[in-house]
Design a protein around this motif. Sequence first.
Motif, PDB file in Angstrom:
ATOM      1  N   THR A 174      34.658   4.851 -39.769  1.00 41.73           N
ATOM      2  CA  THR A 174      35.939   4.302 -39.309  1.00 41.73           C
ATOM      3  C   THR A 174      36.963   4.394 -40.440  1.00 41.73           C
ATOM      4  OG1 THR A 174      35.463   2.048 -40.047  1.00 41.73           O
ATOM      5  CG2 THR A 174      34.701   2.674 -37.834  1.00 41.73           C
ATOM      6  N   ASP A 184      43.279  -4.714 -38.810  1.00 43.22           N
ATOM      7  CA  ASP A 184      42.754  -4.837 -37.452  1.00 43.22           C
ATOM      8  C   ASP A 184      41.291  -4.435 -37.376  1.00 43.22           C
ATOM      9  OD1 ASP A 184      43.491  -2.272 -38.112  1.00 43.22           O
ATOM     10  OD2 ASP A 184      43.914  -1.671 -36.046  1.00 43.22           O
ATOM     11  N   GLN A 185      40.881  -3.464 -38.192  1.00 42.03           N
ATOM     12  CA  GLN A 185      39.497  -3.018 -38.141  1.00 42.03           C
ATOM     13  C   GLN A 185      38.586  -3.876 -39.006  1.00 42.03           C
ATOM     14  OE1 GLN A 185      38.787   1.100 -38.744  1.00 42.03           O
ATOM     15  NE2 GLN A 185      39.817   1.689 -36.858  1.00 42.03           N
ATOM     16  N   ASP A 188      35.410   1.568 -22.176  1.00 41.82           N
ATOM     17  CA  ASP A 188      36.684   1.252 -22.815  1.00 41.82           C
ATOM     18  C   ASP A 188      36.694   1.746 -24.259  1.00 41.82           C
ATOM     19  OD1 ASP A 188      35.122  -0.535 -24.223  1.00 41.82           O
ATOM     20  OD2 ASP A 188      35.880  -2.319 -23.199  1.00 41.82           O
ATOM     21  N   ALA A 189      37.848   1.577 -24.926  1.00 38.36           N
ATOM     22  CA  ALA A 189      38.017   2.111 -26.274  1.00 38.36           C
ATOM     23  C   ALA A 189      37.040   1.494 -27.256  1.00 38.36           C
ATOM     24  CB  ALA A 189      39.453   1.888 -26.740  1.00 38.36           C
ATOM     25  N   SER A 190      36.794   0.192 -27.133  1.00 41.76           N
ATOM     26  CA  SER A 190      35.886  -0.484 -28.061  1.00 41.76           C
ATOM     27  C   SER A 190      34.473   0.071 -27.945  1.00 41.76           C
ATOM     28  CB  SER A 190      35.897  -1.991 -27.798  1.00 41.76           C
ATOM     29  OG  SER A 190      34.981  -2.653 -28.621  1.00 41.76           O
ATOM     30  N   THR A 191      34.021   0.292 -26.702  1.00 40.77           N
ATOM     31  CA  THR A 191      32.675   0.830 -26.482  1.00 40.77           C
ATOM     32  C   THR A 191      32.565   2.251 -27.019  1.00 40.77           C
ATOM     33  OG1 THR A 191      32.478  -0.518 -24.487  1.00 40.77           O
ATOM     34  CG2 THR A 191      30.921   1.293 -24.748  1.00 40.77           C
ATOM     35  N   GLN A 233      34.310   3.496 -29.425  1.00 41.14           N
ATOM     36  CA  GLN A 233      34.343   3.409 -30.890  1.00 41.14           C
ATOM     37  C   GLN A 233      32.962   3.068 -31.436  1.00 41.14           C
ATOM     38  OE1 GLN A 233      37.072   4.081 -32.615  1.00 41.14           O
ATOM     39  NE2 GLN A 233      37.038   3.007 -34.582  1.00 41.14           N
ATOM     40  N   GLN A 234      32.316   2.090 -30.836  1.00 41.21           N
ATOM     41  CA  GLN A 234      30.982   1.686 -31.299  1.00 41.21           C
ATOM     42  C   GLN A 234      29.971   2.816 -31.138  1.00 41.21           C
ATOM     43  OE1 GLN A 234      30.023  -1.891 -29.149  1.00 41.21           O
ATOM     44  NE2 GLN A 234      31.797  -3.023 -29.956  1.00 41.21           N
ATOM     45  N   THR A 249      43.359   3.438 -33.067  1.00 40.43           N
ATOM     46  CA  THR A 249      42.077   4.050 -33.416  1.00 40.43           C
ATOM     47  C   THR A 249      41.963   5.397 -32.731  1.00 40.43           C
ATOM     48  OG1 THR A 249      40.900   3.049 -31.546  1.00 40.43           O
ATOM     49  CG2 THR A 249      41.003   1.765 -33.596  1.00 40.43           C
ATOM     50  N   ALA A 252      37.475  -6.920 -37.289  1.00 42.95           N
ATOM     51  CA  ALA A 252      36.692  -6.756 -36.069  1.00 42.95           C
ATOM     52  C   ALA A 252      35.215  -7.034 -36.321  1.00 42.95           C
ATOM     53  CB  ALA A 252      36.869  -5.335 -35.539  1.00 42.95           C
ATOM     54  N   SER A 296      40.797   5.062 -28.959  1.00 42.84           N
ATOM     55  CA  SER A 296      41.792   4.540 -28.017  1.00 42.84           C
ATOM     56  C   SER A 296      42.735   5.632 -27.525  1.00 42.84           C
ATOM     57  CB  SER A 296      42.583   3.404 -28.659  1.00 42.84           C
ATOM     58  OG  SER A 296      43.225   3.819 -29.850  1.00 42.84           O
TER      59      SER A 296
END
Length: 593
Positions: free
Chosen positions: A564, A589-590, A549-552, A554-555, A446, A593, A449
């Motif tokens: 996305t 993968d997305q 982190d990457a997830s946070t 991204q959101q 992503t 999620a 990331s």
Amino acid sequence: MTVQSSAAAPVEPGWTPEPPRNPPAFEPPVAPGSTWDRYGRLLVEAGKLSERDLDRALAAQREMGGSLDRVLVSLGLVSEADAARALASHLGLPFVASEAMPENPAEIEGLLPEFLRAHNVLPLGAAEGQLQVIMAAPQDPFVIKALRLTTGLEVQPRVGQPSDIEKALSRLSEAAQGQGADGEVESDGVTGDFVEHLRDLASEAPVIRHVNSIIGKVIELRASDIHLEPFDDGLHVRYRVDGVLLPGEVVPARQGAAISSRVKLLAHLDIAERRLPQDGRINIRVKGRELDLRVSTVPTVYGESVVMRVLDRASVRFSLEDMGFARDTLDKFNSLLARPHGILLVTGPTGSGKTTTLYAGLAKLDSQTQKIITVEDPVEYQLDGINQIQVHTQIGLTFAHALRSILRQDPDIIMIGEMRDGETAQIAVQSSLTGHLVLSTLHTNTAASAVVRMQDMGVERYLITSTVNGVLAQRLVRRLCDACKQPTQPTAELLQSSGLGRFLPAGQPMYEACGCPQCRGTGYQGRSGIHELFVVDETMRSAILRGDDASTLQQLAVKQGMYTLYDDGLRKVAAGLTSLDEVLRVTQDQSDA
């Protein structure tokens, strides 16, 4: 001179020779050279050859000798199949396609295998005083006369592709001799005699034509890669088309080493070295088009696996507008390109078009007023007005070493083929801090990331927030074939579960793959990009400095309006460019999620 002019009747698949009913004996032209103009005209009228290329080929034939059909194929102006079909029409003879070749060629007393291979003659059978054969050059009066004198039969030829005849003769040879001496190519001991034997095999006309035929198929298939994979039953040829591997032919094991060696010779690799990986490059003209092939070999249990990456200059589009960008994403990406300094990253897996996107970005920049330097491994395409450096790790010219040197070249814009290690990342950061625009690629799933990946490589968070302008994540999805795509009405449940309802108005259909001859039954033709653009603004800088982190990250970017990869794919589904199944395949993968 008299040439038979009856229409050439193609032979149907599954054809088997029947006893002739006293057809007239075939007589080749007395002076075949004088009829090549007419042969060339047939190809021009069929749209297979231009007038200019015909003139060039005729000039080359006059200088080198030989038949015009072979000259055209060797120059890459027409395919072997087109040349053979035109020859059949020119001589008024039937054409035999590859699928109609007999599985078990006939053995005719007096015709030696050496003679048949040397002159590309495949015997079909003899009956009622007639010898039926498939030939690559039935216009050759000497071969016709030799066949007639040797067998005492009148010759009734048909026309076939040289490579198809060679394959059929190989089956005949294997049946008669088994593996023979050539079966020794799988020996682990690499001796001088063996290398010379392999070199001789790779330089023989049948092997050369076979390799040219394998490479030539990339044009009609629109393939991006050729895979030559050795297994116990032979050398498997596969082609990657629109990102998906498609099976091709299986070359007999006894010929596999010669085919691989021919490719290595073209790429200027060491054919004696079969235990270590090697990399090379081939420049070749195929069917009138210039192709660059990046060649990679690695040793496997059954021999060397060879992959040729096709760099077709004619098909590359260095235009961001033609690469599938949504208008809003393209506008933001162009604004990032226009910044005077900072780092702009493009991420994605191998084969997702990252380098092509960077090239398209460089093409938009003004190389007349700005000094642009790239460091690549390898340099895939040469760009006008841009200084491109090829990495050579064997002599110590790494990405980091090259970057340290080019900073003294006073560049305005630097493109790094790949940010592979911490040292390269640190130099890229320092370059951007000193007023340079740095473009590079990273292997991450992503866009968000990429920030974490840079931290893992040792770049401090405050340096990331000070230098990184944005990150573009990219994938390639197959485009639906316009000739056969079919509309379908999605159910309410599908619209809800997939999220497609956000982009597809109620009552509007989506499209799905069907399959037709134009797309070879796949339902897809060509590819388009899907993108997500992560812009590092003040909100993102604060989150990065906090250590999110990457997830946070991204959101947070999605909340600020970022689409996305999956969302952008859904937009292309709603526009009828691709299918929902294709988007799910590429962004599993997305979507999960």
